[in-house]
Design a protein around this motif. Structure first.
Motif, PDB file in Angstrom:
ATOM      1  N   ASP A   8       1.060  -1.071   0.210  1.00 10.82           N
ATOM      2  CA  ASP A   8       0.101   0.048   0.002  1.00 10.82           C
ATOM      3  C   ASP A   8       0.981   1.146  -0.034  1.00 10.82           C
ATOM      4  OD1 ASP A   8      -3.000  -1.456   0.576  1.00 10.82           O
ATOM      5  OD2 ASP A   8      -2.534  -2.055   2.400  1.00 10.82           O
ATOM      6  N   HIS A   9       2.160   1.103   0.602  1.00  7.44           N
ATOM      7  CA  HIS A   9       3.348   2.578   0.498  1.00  7.44           C
ATOM      8  C   HIS A   9       4.079   1.520   0.564  1.00  7.44           C
ATOM      9  CE1 HIS A   9      -0.679   4.273   2.085  1.00  7.44           C
ATOM     10  NE2 HIS A   9      -0.456   3.836   2.971  1.00  7.44           N
ATOM     11  N   GLU A  10       5.333   2.617  -0.159  1.00  4.78           N
ATOM     12  CA  GLU A  10       7.087   2.177   0.561  1.00  4.78           C
ATOM     13  C   GLU A  10       7.209   3.150   1.429  1.00  4.78           C
ATOM     14  OE1 GLU A  10       8.164   0.157  -1.350  1.00  4.78           O
ATOM     15  OE2 GLU A  10       6.748  -0.322  -3.175  1.00  4.78           O
ATOM     16  N   THR A  11       8.145   2.540   2.357  1.00  4.54           N
ATOM     17  CA  THR A  11       8.638   3.116   2.813  1.00  4.54           C
ATOM     18  C   THR A  11      10.655   2.780   3.443  1.00  4.54           C
ATOM     19  OG1 THR A  11       8.885   3.645   5.840  1.00  4.54           O
ATOM     20  CG2 THR A  11       8.022   1.281   4.693  1.00  4.54           C
ATOM     21  N   GLU A 213      -1.981  -1.621   5.601  1.00  4.32           N
ATOM     22  CA  GLU A 213      -3.289  -0.866   5.986  1.00  4.32           C
ATOM     23  C   GLU A 213      -3.714  -1.739   6.347  1.00  4.32           C
ATOM     24  OE1 GLU A 213      -4.298   2.203   5.852  1.00  4.32           O
ATOM     25  OE2 GLU A 213      -2.594   3.210   4.276  1.00  4.32           O
TER      26      GLU A 213
END
Length: 265
Positions: A8-11, A213
């Protein structure tokens, strides 16, 4: 080639402080069936069924029939015949990458047998992978890249028997606190750990909340449980027992070849 897990996201922040958890459990009666009668159909072990269910759930999520998993074990298998481990304590933890192949359009029985056979072909429950990668001189690893980087780790801890808690020592009800620093780096974005305690199976999924998420992991959890219950139902409705090549001690015979032989006979 193995597809990466949809994120859902890159980090770049993979510290333990960002860890969140979801879980599911089976009832006592479901757990009893899973540990006994379910395995009669295909002469399976717990990891065969659990990893097939996980693979099917991941297949739907990733859209690929090849699923890369870091498989963790206790490492106390008998690697050298006759070696006495009775005066040792703890686990000799093994970790190694496994590619689960679950082809589309095949029945649950074939999926179980395929995963079972793939796991049986891993020598000594995978302890050699760490020995080769980390303890072997570089000159003996020419041409090996160790490039597989699983994003999901799986560890079934087994059954914690109530009898082990009886007598002089008992499990404390007090929390041990956080065993790891919040700043420790997570090795995998998703970790799945299962165990049977007090007669029920519980599966815990921990994940990096900066990458996924909660609803994404909840969907994975729900699908994992659904696939597990469906596989259990399939096994319980099978008549008789079906052997696979590893049951016959043949490391070369494929599932398809064995099916052809059985049709001839």
């Amino acid at each position: 080639r193995v597809m990466p897990i949809p994120k859902d996201h890159e980090t770049g922040d993979h510290r333990m402080r960002n860890t969140r958890t979801v879980e599911f459990g089976l009832t006592a009666s479901e757990t009893e069936r899973l540990t006994t009668r379910v395995h009669q159909a295909y002469h399976t072990e717990m990891n065969d069924i659990l990893l097939t269910a996980l693979g099917l759930a991941m297949r739907e999520w990733c859209g690929d029939h090849k699923i890369l998993v870091n498989l963790e074990g206790h490492g106390r298998e008998e690697i050298i015949e006759g070696m006495n481990l009775s005066r040792t304590v703890g686990w000799f933890t093994t970790q190694y990458p496994v590619v689960l192949e679950l082809p589309y359009g095949t029945d649950p029985g074939y999926q179980i047998k395929r995963v079972k056979e793939d796991l049986r072909h891993i020598p000594h429950k995978g302890i050699g992978y760490g020995l080769l990668r980390y303890l072997t001189d570089d000159r003996h690893k020419s041409g090996l890249s160790f490039s597989l980087a699983p994003e999901i780790s799986f560890n079934y801890l087994g059954q914690f028997a109530e009898t082990a808690m009886a007598g002089l020592f008992q499990r404390s009800p007090l929390s041990i606190g956080n065993p790891l620093s919040p700043d420790t780096e997570r090795m995998h974005p998703i970790d799945i750990v299962g165990a049977i305690e007090d007669g029920v199976l519980n599966m815990t999924i921990t994940y990096n909340s900066l990458v996924f998420e909660e609803q994404s992991i909840v969907r994975l959890r729900n699908r994992f449980k659904t696939e597990l219950l469906d596989l259990m139902e399939h096994c319980l409705t099978q008549e008789g027992r079906e052997l696979t090549p590893s049951d016959l001690g043949d490391d070369e015979l494929t599932l398809e070849e064995l099916d052809s032989l059985q049709e001839i006979l």
